[in-house]
Design a protein around this motif. Structure first.
Motif, short mmCIF file in Angstrom:
data_model
loop_
_atom_site.label_atom_id
_atom_site.label_comp_id
_atom_site.label_asym_id
_atom_site.label_seq_id
_atom_site.Cartn_x
_atom_site.Cartn_y
_atom_site.Cartn_z
N ARG A 137 0.82 -1.22 0.00
CA ARG A 137 0.00 0.00 0.00
C ARG A 137 0.85 1.26 0.00
NH1 ARG A 137 -5.22 -0.94 1.58
NH2 ARG A 137 -5.57 1.07 0.57
N SER A 149 1.38 10.24 8.71
CA SER A 149 0.62 10.56 7.49
C SER A 149 1.42 11.37 6.47
CB SER A 149 -0.67 11.31 7.85
OG SER A 149 -0.37 12.56 8.44
N ALA A 168 1.62 6.80 0.03
CA ALA A 168 0.78 5.77 -0.57
C ALA A 168 1.24 5.46 -1.99
CB ALA A 168 -0.68 6.22 -0.57
N SER A 222 -0.71 13.56 -1.48
CA SER A 222 -1.62 12.58 -0.91
C SER A 222 -2.60 13.25 0.04
CB SER A 222 -0.84 11.48 -0.18
OG SER A 222 -0.07 12.02 0.85
N ASP A 223 -3.84 12.83 -0.03
CA ASP A 223 -4.87 13.36 0.85
C ASP A 223 -4.60 12.90 2.27
OD1 ASP A 223 -7.83 12.45 2.07
OD2 ASP A 223 -7.70 14.50 1.28
N GLY A 262 -6.52 12.73 4.89
CA GLY A 262 -7.53 11.83 5.40
C GLY A 262 -7.33 10.41 4.91
N GLU A 263 -6.98 10.26 3.63
CA GLU A 263 -6.70 8.95 3.08
C GLU A 263 -5.45 8.36 3.70
OE1 GLU A 263 -6.85 5.52 0.61
OE2 GLU A 263 -8.32 6.95 1.36
N ARG A 289 -6.21 7.12 7.09
CA ARG A 289 -6.98 5.86 7.01
C ARG A 289 -6.05 4.68 6.75
NH1 ARG A 289 -8.97 2.54 3.43
NH2 ARG A 289 -8.21 3.75 1.66
N LEU A 290 -5.08 4.87 5.86
CA LEU A 290 -4.11 3.80 5.59
C LEU A 290 -3.28 3.49 6.82
CD1 LEU A 290 -2.88 4.79 2.00
CD2 LEU A 290 -4.43 2.93 2.63
#
Length: 333
Positions: free
Chosen positions: A257, A300, A305, A313-314, A316-317, A320-321
């Motif tokens: 990922r 983050s 990602a 990269s977002d 929030g995403e 989440r990862l």
């Protein structure tokens, strides 16, 4: 002139005693209560800011304009009795506007150095990504090493040097990406989001002629901040917690990922932020919940990602990862 003596260690005769866990927790409550007079409903973000300060790290607040980024930074700075400077980053800002420059003095027939705002303890770097990378890089040595080198002379920065930077989303007009090396200088990366309806209503009804943040005064002294940082540095990290941090790093490096896993410096940052949160919670030891709580903010902007770069990269995403990554790793008892 630039001071010839280092400014980081002010206590030459005696080292101050660290705060006790109870004192650190009381300081946390004072500062949070003070900042919440101007910024409603963001207790978690304020506490993470304090954890970053306790860990001697720097803080990046990324979000849309108008949701309270500068209010949070200003509120925290005003709550601490430390020399403070705000730098508004713009496209025409130069490194000398941050660090200072030498000017010719005709009377003395010599160059005189005029220090820039970087020589304060707390720096609000407002809208950092609206200035080109050349100017952004003026912060790198200061943030990484707590010193500034100019005209061949290296000078230590003040005690508890702390950068609070705000950035706007990159898709907004007039922004520049933050290089990975700049992102890595920040211990924590936060986002605020829109306030809840009750907090927004309180803000609308309470707003008068004066900005609430301008009325805030200090509730913690410079010595309190230094003693908090000394206490955080002494927080115990059990070998099982160290293994937990290392397992997180190893999983990020092997996961498909992520195209870029957690570096060794990132693992150290995770442990450091966990210590900061632990002492603010009134403990002199780290528990797994500390690691899990700070992990999204620490990782983050360090984990990239697959198919993205660090700043594109977002958040929030990315968070989440990180949560998915944590779910795959057994938590030590």
């Amino acid at each position: 002139m630039i001071p010839s003596e280092p400014r980081r260690l002010r206590f030459a005769d005696q080292v101050p005693s660290p705060l006790s866990p109870a004192e650190a927790r009381a300081l946390r409550e004072r500062v949070i209560a003070n900042v919440e007079r101007a910024l409603f409903g963001k207790r978690d973000a304020i506490e993470l800011c304090l954890a970053g300060l306790a860990a001697r790290g720097h803080l990046l607040i990324e979000d849309l304009p108008g949701v309270g980024k500068s209010t949070l930074a200003l509120g925290l700075a005003r709550s601490l009795d430390l020399p403070f400077a705000r730098i508004q980053f713009t496209s025409d800002l130069l490194p000398s506007d941050i660090l200072g420059l030498s000017t010719w003095d005709a009377k003395s027939a010599s160059f005189t150095f005029r220090p820039g705002p970087i020589f304060h303890s707390v720096i609000l770097a407002d809208e950092l990504n609206r200035t080109p990378p050349r100017t952004q890089s003026a912060l790198l040595e200061a943030m990484a090493e707590g010193q500034v080198t100019l005209d061949g002379r290296t000078t230590s920065l003040p005690d508890s040097f702390f950068v609070l930077a705000t950035v706007n989303p990159r898709e907004q007009h007039g922004t520049y990406p933050l290089p990975e090396s700049q992102l890595d200088r920040f211990l924590l990366r936060l986002t605020l989001g829109y306030p809840d309806s009750d907090s927004e209503r309180r803000l609308l009804l309470g707003r008068r002629e004066e900005e609430p943040v301008s009325t805030l005064g200090p509730v913690a002294s410079a010595d309190d901040v230094l003693r908090l940082q000394l206490a955080a540095a002494r927080v115990r990290l059990d070998p099982s917690i160290a293994d937990y941090v290392l397992a997180i790093a190893a999983e990020s490096r092997s996961s498909e990922r992520f195209s870029l896993g957690l570096s060794t410096r990132g693992a150290l940052a995770l442990a450091s932020a966990s210590r900061g949160l632990a002492i603010l919670s009134g403990r002199d030891y780290v528990v797994p919940a500390d690691v899990k709580r700070v992990a999204p903010s620490v990782l983050s902007h360090r984990l990239v990602a697959a198919g993205a770069d660090a700043f594109d990269s977002d958040r929030g995403e990315a968070a989440r990862l990180v949560e998915e990554l944590l779910a795959r790793i057994p938590v030590p008892e």
